[in-house]
Design a protein around this motif. Structure first.
Motif, PDB file in Angstrom:
ATOM      1  N   TYR A   1     -27.424 -11.326  -9.433  1.00 51.88           N
ATOM      2  CA  TYR A   1     -28.483 -11.888 -10.275  1.00 51.88           C
ATOM      3  C   TYR A   1     -28.039 -11.953 -11.724  1.00 51.88           C
ATOM      4  CZ  TYR A   1     -29.834  -6.856 -10.586  1.00 51.88           C
ATOM      5  OH  TYR A   1     -29.850  -5.489 -10.744  1.00 51.88           O
TER       6      TYR A   1
ATOM      7  N   ALA B   1     -28.295  -6.598 -21.912  1.00 53.40           N
ATOM      8  CA  ALA B   1     -28.610  -7.527 -22.995  1.00 53.40           C
ATOM      9  C   ALA B   1     -30.050  -8.016 -22.933  1.00 53.40           C
ATOM     10  CB  ALA B   1     -27.658  -8.725 -22.953  1.00 53.40           C
TER      11      ALA B   1
ATOM     12  N   GLU C   1     -25.500  -8.304 -18.551  1.00 55.94           N
ATOM     13  CA  GLU C   1     -26.636  -9.188 -18.820  1.00 55.94           C
ATOM     14  C   GLU C   1     -27.950  -8.399 -18.756  1.00 55.94           C
ATOM     15  OE1 GLU C   1     -26.741 -12.609 -19.641  1.00 55.94           O
ATOM     16  OE2 GLU C   1     -24.612 -12.305 -19.949  1.00 55.94           O
ATOM     17  N   VAL C   2     -28.060  -7.479 -17.806  1.00 52.92           N
ATOM     18  CA  VAL C   2     -29.268  -6.631 -17.710  1.00 52.92           C
ATOM     19  C   VAL C   2     -29.419  -5.830 -19.005  1.00 52.92           C
ATOM     20  CG1 VAL C   2     -30.249  -4.582 -16.584  1.00 52.92           C
ATOM     21  CG2 VAL C   2     -29.379  -6.479 -15.194  1.00 52.92           C
TER      22      VAL C   2
ATOM     23  N   TYR D   1     -32.851   1.597 -13.162  1.00 55.61           N
ATOM     24  CA  TYR D   1     -31.524   2.198 -13.356  1.00 55.61           C
ATOM     25  C   TYR D   1     -31.385   3.456 -12.487  1.00 55.61           C
ATOM     26  CZ  TYR D   1     -30.134  -0.531 -17.549  1.00 55.61           C
ATOM     27  OH  TYR D   1     -29.767  -1.514 -18.440  1.00 55.61           O
TER      28      TYR D   1
ATOM     29  N   PHE E   1     -22.754 -11.042  -0.324  1.00 53.83           N
ATOM     30  CA  PHE E   1     -22.754 -10.760  -1.757  1.00 53.83           C
ATOM     31  C   PHE E   1     -24.029 -11.267  -2.414  1.00 53.83           C
ATOM     32  CE2 PHE E   1     -21.017  -9.422  -5.596  1.00 53.83           C
ATOM     33  CZ  PHE E   1     -20.866 -10.441  -6.528  1.00 53.83           C
TER      34      PHE E   1
ATOM     35  N   LYS F   1     -16.155  -7.694 -10.799  1.00 57.26           N
ATOM     36  CA  LYS F   1     -16.295  -8.224 -12.163  1.00 57.26           C
ATOM     37  C   LYS F   1     -17.656  -8.880 -12.348  1.00 57.26           C
ATOM     38  CE  LYS F   1     -14.309 -10.667 -15.886  1.00 57.26           C
ATOM     39  NZ  LYS F   1     -14.125 -12.100 -16.105  1.00 57.26           N
ATOM     40  N   ALA F   2     -18.116  -9.582 -11.310  1.00 63.34           N
ATOM     41  CA  ALA F   2     -19.433 -10.233 -11.382  1.00 63.34           C
ATOM     42  C   ALA F   2     -20.531  -9.192 -11.559  1.00 63.34           C
ATOM     43  CB  ALA F   2     -19.679 -11.067 -10.128  1.00 63.34           C
ATOM     44  N   LEU F   3     -20.385  -8.051 -10.901  1.00 61.22           N
ATOM     45  CA  LEU F   3     -21.387  -6.987 -11.066  1.00 61.22           C
ATOM     46  C   LEU F   3     -21.324  -6.391 -12.468  1.00 61.22           C
ATOM     47  CD1 LEU F   3     -21.208  -5.274  -7.567  1.00 61.22           C
ATOM     48  CD2 LEU F   3     -23.079  -6.656  -8.473  1.00 61.22           C
TER      49      LEU F   3
ATOM     50  N   ARG G   1     -15.543  -8.357 -23.839  1.00 60.02           N
ATOM     51  CA  ARG G   1     -14.992  -9.058 -22.664  1.00 60.02           C
ATOM     52  C   ARG G   1     -13.590  -9.568 -22.984  1.00 60.02           C
ATOM     53  NH1 ARG G   1     -20.827 -10.925 -21.932  1.00 60.02           N
ATOM     54  NH2 ARG G   1     -21.328 -10.706 -19.711  1.00 60.02           N
TER      55      ARG G   1
ATOM     56  N   ASP H   1     -20.580  -8.172 -15.114  1.00 54.96           N
ATOM     57  CA  ASP H   1     -21.311  -9.170 -15.906  1.00 54.96           C
ATOM     58  C   ASP H   1     -22.817  -9.083 -15.647  1.00 54.96           C
ATOM     59  OD1 ASP H   1     -18.688 -11.653 -15.892  1.00 54.96           O
ATOM     60  OD2 ASP H   1     -19.496 -10.543 -17.599  1.00 54.96           O
ATOM     61  N   GLN H   2     -23.210  -8.865 -14.410  1.00 55.51           N
ATOM     62  CA  GLN H   2     -24.642  -8.750 -14.093  1.00 55.51           C
ATOM     63  C   GLN H   2     -25.286  -7.624 -14.897  1.00 55.51           C
ATOM     64  OE1 GLN H   2     -26.221  -8.636  -9.816  1.00 55.51           O
ATOM     65  NE2 GLN H   2     -26.616  -6.543 -10.477  1.00 55.51           N
ATOM     66  N   TRP H   3     -24.661  -6.454 -14.887  1.00 52.13           N
ATOM     67  CA  TRP H   3     -25.249  -5.306 -15.603  1.00 52.13           C
ATOM     68  C   TRP H   3     -25.099  -5.415 -17.122  1.00 52.13           C
ATOM     69  CZ3 TRP H   3     -28.900  -2.331 -13.742  1.00 52.13           C
ATOM     70  CH2 TRP H   3     -29.051  -2.287 -12.350  1.00 52.13           C
TER      71      TRP H   3
ATOM     72  N   ALA I   1     -24.375 -14.313 -15.480  1.00 56.60           N
ATOM     73  CA  ALA I   1     -23.354 -13.592 -14.713  1.00 56.60           C
ATOM     74  C   ALA I   1     -22.913 -14.461 -13.533  1.00 56.60           C
ATOM     75  CB  ALA I   1     -23.904 -12.259 -14.202  1.00 56.60           C
TER      76      ALA I   1
ATOM     77  N   TYR J   1     -19.144 -15.984 -12.665  1.00 54.80           N
ATOM     78  CA  TYR J   1     -18.510 -15.670 -11.379  1.00 54.80           C
ATOM     79  C   TYR J   1     -17.978 -16.930 -10.708  1.00 54.80           C
ATOM     80  CZ  TYR J   1     -18.291 -14.276  -6.417  1.00 54.80           C
ATOM     81  OH  TYR J   1     -17.904 -14.059  -5.114  1.00 54.80           O
TER      82      TYR J   1
ATOM     83  N   LEU K   1     -13.070 -10.073  -8.038  1.00 54.07           N
ATOM     84  CA  LEU K   1     -13.978 -10.997  -8.723  1.00 54.07           C
ATOM     85  C   LEU K   1     -15.434 -10.576  -8.529  1.00 54.07           C
ATOM     86  CD1 LEU K   1     -12.582 -14.597  -8.115  1.00 54.07           C
ATOM     87  CD2 LEU K   1     -12.749 -13.379 -10.278  1.00 54.07           C
ATOM     88  N   GLU K   2     -15.728 -10.035  -7.326  1.00 56.34           N
ATOM     89  CA  GLU K   2     -17.101  -9.613  -7.055  1.00 56.34           C
ATOM     90  C   GLU K   2     -17.468  -8.397  -7.910  1.00 56.34           C
ATOM     91  OE1 GLU K   2     -14.980 -10.664  -4.612  1.00 56.34           O
ATOM     92  OE2 GLU K   2     -16.079 -12.549  -4.443  1.00 56.34           O
TER      93      GLU K   2
END
Lengths: 211, 213
Positions: free
Chosen positions: A64, B104, B101-102, B147, A61, B93-95, B72, B97-99, A68, A72, B90-91
């Protein structure tokens, strides 16, 4: 297999490292030299296509964006270490609110000041004094709002330490340390007490000791 | 009790919240805040949102601001109603959040400043800065190239389902493609264009666009 965090010498990766320490998660680090432009190397861009720090690898996994990454791990390891997300979904909502405030209101001016005062000369650029002054004014106004908030609760999201407070540690450390602007914190009674509290947590002291 | 959303139906950040509430089937009422009149900077409003920004929500006693915090919150609170906007693991969901943040940190400022230069300043009778517009456009092209790469590998930003990460882009993209005259940024990129078509055709977004524009 331990989590690998790239770029520990810099501020945003430290946001992740302090979170991992709070959650008692083992990790290792890999250096990335921004001055040498290593964040623009093809191998790095495969992990983080925007060329920013940090990125983590946890087995297969890859993730970045520091805010985020901390969300996690705070959620994945909910049952160990410090609770960083509040107890209810409303408390979580307030954690998210103040994390967003940090990202959108606090971070932009303090980041400008960091680039100008700590990195411009290393990159062979002259310091833009007007930009520094403007950013300091903006940051001061944000800190005034924080002063009001922290006169009503011990931490940003309520009476509990959370990701929202943690997120402020790395760049505020630059502010009071190498940027020599500690007065911005000390001139504000409640912000000052909050800063003393969060920066004296064993986890943050460990980060400063290691990196 | 309906959720009160303080803001304007035309403003991008409130639209982020409204789109989410429409997707999740959560009833709301818009309380108009007149941005042109500077209502958001007046003392009464600053009591609700101390940074003088919209939107703010009031849900009974619970108050929240920052649009990406609000979406959220509602996506989690109503996880079992409407489409799942947070991924399944969870993984995943993390992605999301990652996107988010991207969006933002890499997308939003560029898009906002382009709309400011091309739409808002002229509306206020002020000159826009051509060199700045060109610079912003170039930077946004570089971001959208990333993107394009991403969307050549998955249907949506965080994976193969529509999530908050995609939703968060809708308001600014719509302004860029319409009033700002920057549609080419999207239409010239095959996968970004296909993604835009999909996300902007969603019934919830079409409903909001018809309310707003």
């Amino acid at each position: 297999m331990v989590v690998k965090v790239y770029g520990p010498a810099y501020a945003s990766p430290k946001r992740v490292i302090v979170c991992l320490i709070e959650k008692q998660i083992e990790f290792e680090t890999a250096p990335v030299d921004l001055i040498k432009g290593e964040h623009r190397n093809p191998e790095y861009l495969k992990l983080q296509p925007f060329g920013a720090l940090p990125v983590i690898q946890d087995g297969d996994f890859t993730l970045y964006e520091s805010r985020a990454i901390i969300r996690y791990y705070a959620e994945k390891y909910r049952s160990q270490g410090t609770e960083l997300l509040g107890k209810t979904i409303e408390e979580r909502g307030l954690v998210e609110q103040w994390l967003e405030v940090e990202a959108h209101n606090y971070h932009p001016p303090i980041y400008e000041m960091t680039v100008q005062l700590l990195f411009a000369s290393k990159l062979g650029l002259s310091v833009d004094e007007k930009l520094v002054k403007k950013s300091e004014e903006k940051l001061g106004k944000v800190l005034d709002v924080y002063e009001e908030r922290l006169s009503k609760s011990n931490y940003l999201a309520g009476d509990f330490f959370s990701l929202a407070d943690l997120s402020h540690l790395p760049f505020t450390q630059y502010l009071v340390g190498p940027m020599e602007k500690e007065y911005m914190i000390r001139d504000r009674k409640h912000v000052s007490a909050w800063w003393d509290d969060i920066s004296n947590r064993p986890s943050w002291k460990k980060v400063l000791e290691l990196y | 009790m309906v959720v009160k959303v303080y803001g304007s139906v035309k403003a991008a950040c409130p639209q982020r919240v409204l789109a989410c509430l429409l997707e999740k089937g959560v009833e709301f009422e818009i309380v108009q805040v007149d941005l042109d009149e500077g209502e958001h900077k007046r003392p009464e409003f600053l009591l609700r949102q101390p940074f003088g920004q919209v939107p703010v929500i009031e849900d009974g006693d619970f108050k929240l601001f920052e649009s990406r915090a609000i979406i959220r919150y509602y996506a989690a609170k109503y996880a079992n109603q409407g489409p799942n906007l947070l991924g399944n693991t969870l993984e995943e969901k993390a992605l999301v959040d990652q996107w988010l943040e991207v969006e933002a940190h890499n997308f939003n400022d560029l898009a906002f400043n382009l709309v400011l230069q091309l739409v808002i300043l002229p509306r206020m009778g002020q000159r826009s800065d051509t060199a700045l517009v060109h610079n912003l456009e170039q930077k946004l092209e570089a971001v959208l190239n990333i993107y394009e790469q991403r969307l050549s590998k998955s249907n949506y930003l965080a994976g193969d389902s529509f999530t908050l990460a995609d939703l968060s882009h809708l308001p600014a993209l719509r302004y860029l493609m319409n009033e700002a005259g920057m549609a080419h940024l999207v239409t010239q990129r095959k996968h970004v264009n296909a993604w835009w078509d999909k996300i902007s055709s969603r019934p919830a977004w079409k409903k909001l666009a018809s309310l707003a524009h």
